[in-house]
Motif scaffolding. Structure first.
Motif, mmCIF file in Angstrom:
data_model
loop_
_atom_site.group_PDB
_atom_site.id
_atom_site.type_symbol
_atom_site.label_atom_id
_atom_site.label_comp_id
_atom_site.label_asym_id
_atom_site.label_seq_id
_atom_site.Cartn_x
_atom_site.Cartn_y
_atom_site.Cartn_z
ATOM 1 N N VAL A 394 63.267 19.826 35.588
ATOM 2 C CA VAL A 394 63.995 19.102 36.631
ATOM 3 C C VAL A 394 63.114 19.017 37.866
ATOM 4 C CG1 VAL A 394 65.974 19.241 38.216
ATOM 5 C CG2 VAL A 394 66.291 19.723 35.772
ATOM 6 N N LEU A 395 63.146 17.884 38.552
ATOM 7 C CA LEU A 395 62.447 17.740 39.830
ATOM 8 C C LEU A 395 63.459 17.700 40.960
ATOM 9 C CD1 LEU A 395 59.650 17.243 41.221
ATOM 10 C CD2 LEU A 395 60.308 14.821 41.277
ATOM 11 N N LEU A 396 63.350 18.658 41.898
ATOM 12 C CA LEU A 396 64.134 18.663 43.127
ATOM 13 C C LEU A 396 63.253 18.122 44.241
ATOM 14 C CD1 LEU A 396 65.741 22.236 42.897
ATOM 15 C CD2 LEU A 396 66.730 20.058 42.127
ATOM 16 N N LYS A 397 63.778 17.183 45.030
ATOM 17 C CA LYS A 397 62.964 16.517 46.046
ATOM 18 C C LYS A 397 63.165 17.153 47.421
ATOM 19 C CE LYS A 397 63.151 12.238 43.411
ATOM 20 N NZ LYS A 397 63.644 10.834 43.334
ATOM 21 N N GLY A 398 62.060 17.263 48.152
ATOM 22 C CA GLY A 398 62.098 17.802 49.496
ATOM 23 C C GLY A 398 62.258 16.711 50.539
ATOM 24 N N SER A 399 62.621 17.109 51.754
ATOM 25 C CA SER A 399 62.759 16.154 52.853
ATOM 26 C C SER A 399 62.627 16.893 54.173
ATOM 27 C CB SER A 399 64.113 15.437 52.805
ATOM 28 O OG SER A 399 65.171 16.343 53.091
#
Length: 511
Positions: A394-399
């Motif tokens: 799974v890819l969790l995206k940063g911000s």
């Protein structure tokens, strides 16, 4: 009861020596990497310092052949079980604008000319691989753990890439001590020259930090001996370590995930600096099995993502659904802001199920090119379309606004449209994961290993997948897979893709 921490001891004045030897060739040929045009990076400045300076492009840090593209080393150490006879090998794939170059992949083992020692059953050459420019010549070098031979072998990079010639061997500091466990590269004293952390035959819990620069003659500048566990109990050990710059001072820090028999212990935090690693005794960290450090909120400080140990019991890990937590960094170290992610978090694909092991491996990198790191989360025992332990990630995206989020998260497995292969039981797809920009477009791509992948009737052959990064995240377009048979490497039981260059710890405990 946890005992008082043992104080940190710093480097010895003598220059340690690496024995440099040559091995007899058994006729394994080594291919040379094809020449690739070096991409043009933005200028770091101009002759007129009064003019605004152009932003400098990202430094290439894992480039074995110096062509400007980052490369990937893949370990095929075989099964760690006693009945495995694999000697092990490492395959280096060079980066290109189209991703990893399988046509010029180079496989190196102890049968390769110039590599010390001889291939032997249970050597497990490539159990861990760490890449860094150890001799500061502009080419990344590769440190390879060979646990069965109690050695770490350094393969030197150069304009033709990794070929084994002139390799050096690091042995234990004592006759019967272990060497190479928890092999980790990092610049722990902030001098700009990478160091290697590992066991090296010292007292229990005391690790050696071999400080760079190294020389081709087999010397490192100094050694720091540092106590990485609390207390002196024979039952206290280290499950894994996680390195990265949390404080933003240019020196890598270290998180130590320690255990006591079947119980996990509170993790320890060591700050890097001019004196090397120093225990931050006033920092309290939760129990964790594995970690990754990245800047998930873009504030210039490293943040720690880690896999939580269920009920603080290591023996529960194989049956764990999986929980990943994040502690955000500050200029003083890890702070108080935390987040929690599971497959039940809104936006995160999948469903929490017993034994999925969400978070068994973690890797940080900027997939979208927005200047903020994202997080790859391995789920190697995920059931896919009825196939147990087929695996995925799974890819969790940063911000900059919120850090990591479940919003826009992505999931990939072998039944994902556009991804090669078919999800099968016990493939362990995602058994290793590493985010690294290998096509030079400024966006991190993922390389994922599936060490349980079978090729035809040959079990535990393994394979890797390359999935490129894009502005919206990872994309199946341009992805591909490669198994050792396609590069004329050994097949049976090698578990190709068990580890990747500088990949985080993924124990893959069986259920």
């Amino acid at each position: 009861m946890e005992q008082p921490p043992t104080s940190t001891t710093h480097g010895r004045s003598r220059r340690a020596r690496v024995r440099r030897t040559a091995a007899l060739s058994t006729g394994v040929a080594t291919a040379l990497a094809a020449a690739i045009l070096v991409p043009t990076f933005a200028s770091a400045g101009s002759e007129d310092d009064s003019k605004p300076k152009e932003p400098q492009g990202p430094a290439v840090k894992e480039d074995f052949n110096g062509d400007g593209f980052q490369d990937m080393a893949v370990g095929a150490p075989g099964s760690p079980s006693e009945d495995s006879g694999n000697a092990g090998y490492v395959t280096v794939f060079y980066g290109t604008p189209d991703g990893l170059d399988r046509d010029n992949a180079v496989t190196v083992s102890q049968a390769t000319d110039g590599v010390p020692g001889d291939p032997a059953p249970h050597n497990h050459f490539g159990q861990k691989v760490a890449g860094a420019d150890l001799d500061q010549d502009g080419y990344t070098d590769l440190a390879v753990h060979v646990p069965g031979a109690r050695q770490v072998i350094v393969l030197w990079g150069g304009k033709t890439g990794i070929n084994g010639k002139g390799s050096s061997v690091i042995e234990a500091d004592e006759d019967f001590g272990s060497v190479g466990s928890r092999l980790t590269a990092g610049d722990f004293n902030g001098d700009g020259s990478p160091d290697l952390l590992m066991t090296r035959g010292h007292e229990r819990g005391t690790y050696g930090v071999l400080q760079g620069p190294f020389t081709r003659d087999g010397e490192w500048a100094d050694e720091q001996q540092v106590q990485l566990t609390t207390g002196d109990s024979e039952a206290t050990d280290i499950l894994s370590v996680t390195a990265g710059d949390v404080t933003g001072d240019g020196a890598d820090d270290l998180v130590v995930h320690q255990v006591f028999e079947e119980m996990s212990l509170e993790n320890l935090f060591f700050t890097g600096g001019k004196d090397g690693l120093t225990r931050a005794e006033d920092v309290s960290l939760p129990h964790a099995a594995a970690g990754a450090i990245g800047d998930f909120d873009g504030d210039g400080h490293g943040d720690l993502a880690y896999r939580e140990v269920p009920g603080n019991l290591i023996e529960n890990l194989p049956y764990d659904e999986g929980t990943v937590k994040v502690v955000y960094g500050t200029s003083d170290g890890l702070g108080n802001r935390e987040q929690t992610f599971t497959q039940g978090t809104p936006g995160v694909p999948g469903t929490p199920e017993e034994g999925d092991q969400f978070g068994a491996g973690l890797s940080a990198g900027d997939v979208t090119g927005d200047g903020v790191d994202d997080l790859a989360v391995a789920v190697p025992f995920e059931e896919v379309n009825g196939q147990d332990a087929a695996g995925g990630f799974v890819l969790l995206k940063g911000s900059e606004s919120n850090g990591l989020s479940g919003s826009g998260a992505q999931a990939f497995h072998q039944d994902t449209p556009g991804i090669a292969g078919v999800a099968e039981a016990n493939d362990l797809f995602g058994g290793s994961v590493r985010l690294l920009d290998v096509n030079g477009d400024g966006k991190a791509d993922i390389t994922a290993g599936a060490p349980g992948e079978a090729i035809g009737d040959v079990a535990d052959t393994g394979a890797i997948w390359y999935v490129p990064g894009a502005a919206d995240g990872l994309t199946a377009e341009g992805s591909n897979a490669v198994n050792p048979g396609e590069i004329d490497a050994e097949l049976p039981g090698v578990r190709f893709g068990t580890t990747l260059t500088n990949s985080g710890y993924a124990p893959l405990p069986a259920r």
